[in-house]
Design a protein around this motif. Structure first.
Motif, short mmCIF file in Angstrom:
data_model
loop_
_atom_site.label_atom_id
_atom_site.label_comp_id
_atom_site.label_asym_id
_atom_site.label_seq_id
_atom_site.Cartn_x
_atom_site.Cartn_y
_atom_site.Cartn_z
N THR A 48 -22.14 61.36 70.45
CA THR A 48 -23.52 61.18 70.89
C THR A 48 -24.35 62.45 70.68
O THR A 48 -25.56 62.38 70.47
N GLU A 49 -23.69 63.61 70.73
CA GLU A 49 -24.41 64.87 70.47
C GLU A 49 -24.92 64.93 69.04
O GLU A 49 -25.94 65.58 68.76
N LEU A 50 -24.22 64.25 68.13
CA LEU A 50 -24.66 64.24 66.74
C LEU A 50 -26.01 63.55 66.58
O LEU A 50 -26.76 63.86 65.66
N LEU A 51 -26.31 62.58 67.46
CA LEU A 51 -27.61 61.92 67.37
C LEU A 51 -28.74 62.92 67.60
O LEU A 51 -29.72 62.94 66.84
N ALA A 52 -28.59 63.76 68.62
CA ALA A 52 -29.61 64.78 68.90
C ALA A 52 -29.73 65.74 67.72
O ALA A 52 -30.84 66.14 67.33
N GLN A 53 -28.58 66.11 67.14
CA GLN A 53 -28.59 67.02 66.00
C GLN A 53 -29.29 66.38 64.80
O GLN A 53 -30.06 67.03 64.09
N LEU A 54 -29.03 65.09 64.61
CA LEU A 54 -29.65 64.37 63.49
C LEU A 54 -31.16 64.27 63.68
O LEU A 54 -31.93 64.44 62.73
N GLY A 97 -16.12 58.34 63.05
CA GLY A 97 -14.81 58.96 63.19
C GLY A 97 -14.58 59.51 64.59
O GLY A 97 -13.48 59.36 65.15
N LEU A 98 -15.60 60.12 65.15
CA LEU A 98 -15.48 60.66 66.51
C LEU A 98 -15.32 59.55 67.54
O LEU A 98 -14.50 59.64 68.46
N PHE A 99 -16.09 58.48 67.40
CA PHE A 99 -15.94 57.34 68.31
C PHE A 99 -14.54 56.74 68.21
O PHE A 99 -13.92 56.41 69.22
N ASP A 100 -14.05 56.60 66.99
CA ASP A 100 -12.70 56.03 66.79
C ASP A 100 -11.63 56.89 67.43
O ASP A 100 -10.55 56.40 67.80
N SER A 101 -11.90 58.19 67.55
CA SER A 101 -10.95 59.11 68.17
C SER A 101 -11.20 59.28 69.66
O SER A 101 -10.57 60.12 70.31
N GLY A 102 -12.16 58.52 70.19
CA GLY A 102 -12.47 58.60 71.62
C GLY A 102 -13.30 59.80 72.01
O GLY A 102 -13.46 60.09 73.20
N MET A 103 -13.86 60.52 71.03
CA MET A 103 -14.66 61.72 71.32
C MET A 103 -16.12 61.31 71.47
O MET A 103 -16.98 61.59 70.62
N VAL A 104 -16.40 60.65 72.58
CA VAL A 104 -17.70 60.02 72.79
C VAL A 104 -18.82 61.05 72.92
O VAL A 104 -19.89 60.91 72.32
N ASN A 105 -18.59 62.10 73.70
CA ASN A 105 -19.64 63.10 73.90
C ASN A 105 -20.02 63.78 72.59
O ASN A 105 -21.20 63.98 72.30
N GLU A 106 -19.00 64.14 71.81
CA GLU A 106 -19.27 64.79 70.53
C GLU A 106 -20.06 63.87 69.59
O GLU A 106 -20.94 64.31 68.85
N LYS A 145 -30.79 52.54 60.55
CA LYS A 145 -30.23 51.41 61.29
C LYS A 145 -28.70 51.50 61.39
O LYS A 145 -28.11 51.04 62.38
N VAL A 146 -28.06 52.10 60.38
CA VAL A 146 -26.61 52.28 60.44
C VAL A 146 -26.25 53.26 61.54
O VAL A 146 -25.25 53.09 62.25
N THR A 147 -27.06 54.31 61.71
CA THR A 147 -26.83 55.28 62.77
C THR A 147 -26.81 54.60 64.13
O THR A 147 -25.87 54.78 64.93
N PHE A 148 -27.84 53.81 64.40
CA PHE A 148 -27.92 53.14 65.69
C PHE A 148 -26.81 52.11 65.86
O PHE A 148 -26.24 51.97 66.94
N GLY A 149 -26.48 51.42 64.78
CA GLY A 149 -25.37 50.47 64.85
C GLY A 149 -24.07 51.16 65.17
O GLY A 149 -23.27 50.67 66.00
N THR A 150 -23.83 52.31 64.54
CA THR A 150 -22.61 53.08 64.78
C THR A 150 -22.55 53.58 66.23
O THR A 150 -21.51 53.49 66.89
N LEU A 151 -23.66 54.11 66.71
CA LEU A 151 -23.71 54.62 68.09
C LEU A 151 -23.49 53.51 69.11
O LEU A 151 -22.66 53.65 70.02
N ILE A 152 -24.23 52.43 68.96
CA ILE A 152 -24.15 51.34 69.94
C ILE A 152 -22.76 50.72 69.93
O ILE A 152 -22.15 50.49 70.99
#
Length: 702
Positions: free
Chosen positions: A388-394, A377-386, A404-411
């Motif tokens: 990618t920060e979720l990856l560190a939180q996760l 949802g954040l990527f779709d809204s252009g909120m790239v920094n927010e 694998k879905v996480t990495f697919g979504t991020l990439i």
């Protein structure tokens, strides 16, 4: 050395009996019984106490039942039970998927429990084989009933046949199940509700929905009342197969049936099915009926409706249902929150999504799927920094971890937002650290690199993908082929196409269209033609993109007659030809000097309600100027202005060139003033036209 301590005295009998009765853990109670038997072998343990413990173990700890059964022969006063005790044991083993234990107990029933196995015990063992999917053992045991292989000849009863029909349906042999069903009455056995519902479910699951519906209609004729279980099975099958009308027919039949009524499970099936088919109006009506009939929706039912409303885009409605759940004191699970987060993100209301995201954190129910949905949802809204920060939180979350879905979504998200290098770093970090990556991660990266013209990097990702054991799919191959074609590396594109077939991945229509177009643009028309023939031989029907590439290629190769032949094939196939396709052929005809044929195609175009665009007029106008038809070209210029089309620099260049070619250079210069007045920038072509006119006709007199 101190003297050895004597073994402690066991508790008295009354205390052991009390412990066996009161101990909440049946396995511990069994240990007390074992102590009683080993220390008081002469004491006759009360049979009701043993049977009570037998039932407790069967319910809560069936794996401990063999211990109790092994203890019984050690009792001096061995208890004797009825077949009911045997059914408790065998049914427990069946539910626990312990067919070997069930078979051992069945064979020793006389010595263990003091009873002979009747047809009910035989059915329980048969059920154990079927539940464990040991179908060959089930068939052999069923055949043995009439032969007396286990000591007694027994006639199968209705329950026996119901289990066998369930077995046949479970393994997909519905034809044998139907055949057996058809013989029941001849065997003196009348099918009951269980028989019908079992066979209907089997038929519905194996693409024989109409036959299952016929059985529902047959039930009242044969005096068998369908219940909610029967209807639920059919409703579920109808929705699974996308058969809305048939599902509604079954629903209406249930509502009219005086002997059956919808239960909460029925409403869940209806709501889930209707929402998945996008029938939200009908879902709302079913919900209203459920509430009106005093069926209190639980968390799952509310969740189904929330998910459906979010899918339909009615996130405000979903939020109202969420509020009702909170007011009703229902415990909200993570699935409900995930639906809400996804729904609000897709509706562009990321701020609302954050609120539900926070709620999952407060409740401690956040899972990896929650992270993945929020990231997307954040990527779709252009909120790239927010995002990618979720990856560190996760990665710091002790309750879940990236998948694998996480990495697919991020990439994919980074690639779509133009951060190819950052996406590549995440891909490589995940690869080198042994994280699981799926084909989506690789294909997203390859596709981005190809779109950016970085075909060498894309090819490197592809090679690493294969090396890592991730099998490329058609999307990966198509992206690579498209990238190489766009980069004019046609030999590399053909090489990838060859590897695609060699790796067992079948080309798609997109594969063929992309490579045919690339071959045509590379002026490899013979190879494009051969590939088209191969495409047809493999069962693909050329579409408008295929034909468009071929016509454009043939026109460039000056084979206009062949292009016209393909055009006629398109018309014969009744394919919808758009303005782009018309423009391709009109350009080809004009380039070959066949301007009159091009103009006829333009007239046909108008008759077919396919509106010519500025490109059409530019091409025709240039064609008429080239053959010296100045008046016809001028007429098209007037048409452009009359239609309110806004000439672009190509239009002006064509008009200026035409005017200059017939020694009307001053008019061309005046048009240049108009170009500048309209804020259109002249191109090198514009100046070249005017310079050549001066060289040819001399200084311009205005």
């Amino acid at each position: 050395m101190p003297p050895a301590q004597p073994d402690p005295e066991p508790p008295p009998i009354h205390r052991l009996l009390e412990l066996i009765k009161s101990e909440p853990d049946p396995a511990t109670a069994l240990s007390h019984l074992e102590l009683l038997v080993s220390t008081r072998p002469a004491f006759p343990t009360p049979q009701p106490l043993i049977f009570h413990l037998l039932r407790r173990l069967a319910t809560a700890s069936p794996s401990h039942l063999p211990r109790l059964l092994g203890l019984l022969p050690r009792m001096r006063h061995r208890p004797r039970f009825s077949e009911s005790a045997a059914l408790v044991v065998l049914s427990a083993f069946s539910r626990a998927l312990m067919p070997e234990a069930a078979l051992a107990a069945f064979r020793d029933l006389p010595s263990l429990l003091g009873c002979n196995p009747g047809i009910r015990s035989h059915n329980a063992l048969l059920d154990a084989f079927v539940r464990a999917r040991r179908f060959s053992d089930a068939d052999a045991f069923f055949a043995s009933l009439s032969h007396g292989a286990f000591g007694r000849r027994l006639a199968p009863n209705l329950q026996t046949y119901n289990i066998i029909i369930r077995s046949l349906c479970a393994r997909g042999d519905v034809d044998r199940a139907v055949s057996l069903f058809g013989t029941l009455r001849r065997r003196g056995v009348a099918p009951d509700r269980v028989t019908y519902s079992t066979l209907m479910s089997g038929l519905a699951k194996h693409d024989q929905l109409d036959n299952a519906l016929d059985l529902l209609d047959e039930m009242p004729i044969c005096g068998v009342q369908a219940d909610a279980v029967c209807y639920n099975a059919l409703l579920s099958a109808c929705f699974k197969n996308g058969k809305f009308e048939k599902a509604m027919r079954v629903w209406e039949q249930l509502l009219r049936d005086p002997g059956a009524s919808p239960n909460l499970a029925t409403y869940k099936v209806m709501l889930d099915g209707l929402c998945k088919l996008g029938r939200f109006k009908e879902a709302g009506e079913v919900w209203s009926r459920m509430v009106a009939n005093n069926h209190q929706p639980d968390t799952v039912t509310h969740g189904i409706l929330i998910h459906g409303l979010c899918r339909s885009g009615d996130v405000d409605g979903a939020k109202r249902v969420y509020s009702e759940m909170v007011k009703a004191g229902l415990v909200l699970d993570v699935a409900v929150y995930n639906s809400l987060i996804k729904g609000f993100c897709e509706a562009g209301k990321t701020g609302e999504s954050w609120k539900f995201w926070d709620s999952t954190g407060f409740s401690g129910i956040r899972d990896t799927t929650t992270y993945n949905i929020m990231m997307k949802g954040l990527f779709d809204s252009g909120m790239v920094n927010e995002a990618t920060e979720l990856l560190a939180q996760l990665e710091n979350d002790t309750s879940c971890s990236p998948d694998k879905v996480t990495f697919g979504t991020l990439i994919h998200g980074l690639c779509e937002n133009g951060f190819a290098n950052k996406a590549f770093k995440i891909l490589e970090d995940a690869r080198t650290s042994g994280k699981e990556l799926d084909v989506f991660s690789y294909s997203s990266m390859i596709n981005r690199f190809c779109k950016d013209g970085r075909t060498d990097d894309a090819n490197k990702v592809y090679e690493n993908m294969v090396k890592d054991g991730c099998k490329p799919n058609s999307h990966v191959y198509n992206a690579l082929i498209n990238g190489f074609c766009r980069a004019c590396k046609i030999s590399d594109a053909v090489k990838i196409y060859t590897e695609m077939a060699g790796n067992g991945c079948s080309p798609t229509i997109v594969t063929y269209n992309t490579l045919i177009d690339g071959l045509c643009k590379a002026e490899k028309y013979q190879e494009a033609s051969s590939l088209t023939k191969e495409m047809v031989q493999r069962g693909f029907t050329p579409d408008i993109k295929t034909y468009g590439s071929l016509i454009r290629g043939l026109c460039r190769d000056k084979k206009v007659d062949s292009a016209l032949s393909i055009w006629n094939e398109i018309l014969d196939a009744d394919l919808q030809v758009d303005v782009i396709m018309h423009n391709i052929l009109i350009h080809g005809l004009c380039s070959a000097g066949k301007v009159d044929e091009a103009f006829r195609l333009y007239l046909e175009m108008k008759e077919k309600n396919c509106s010519p665009n500025l490109v059409t007029y530019n091409t025709l106008m240039d064609g008429f100027y080239e053959v010296g038809s100045i008046d016809k070209a001028a007429s098209l210029w007037t048409t452009i202005l009359d239609l309110g089309l806004k000439p672009d620099i190509v239009t002006y260049n064509t008009r200026i060139k035409g005017l200059c070619s017939c020694n009307r250079t001053p008019e061309g210069v005046l048009l240049l003033d108009e170009v500048l007045a309209r804020g259109i920038l002249p191109t090198v072509i514009t100046w070249n036209i005017l310079v050549r006119a001066v060289i040819r006709y001399g200084p311009i007199q205005i």
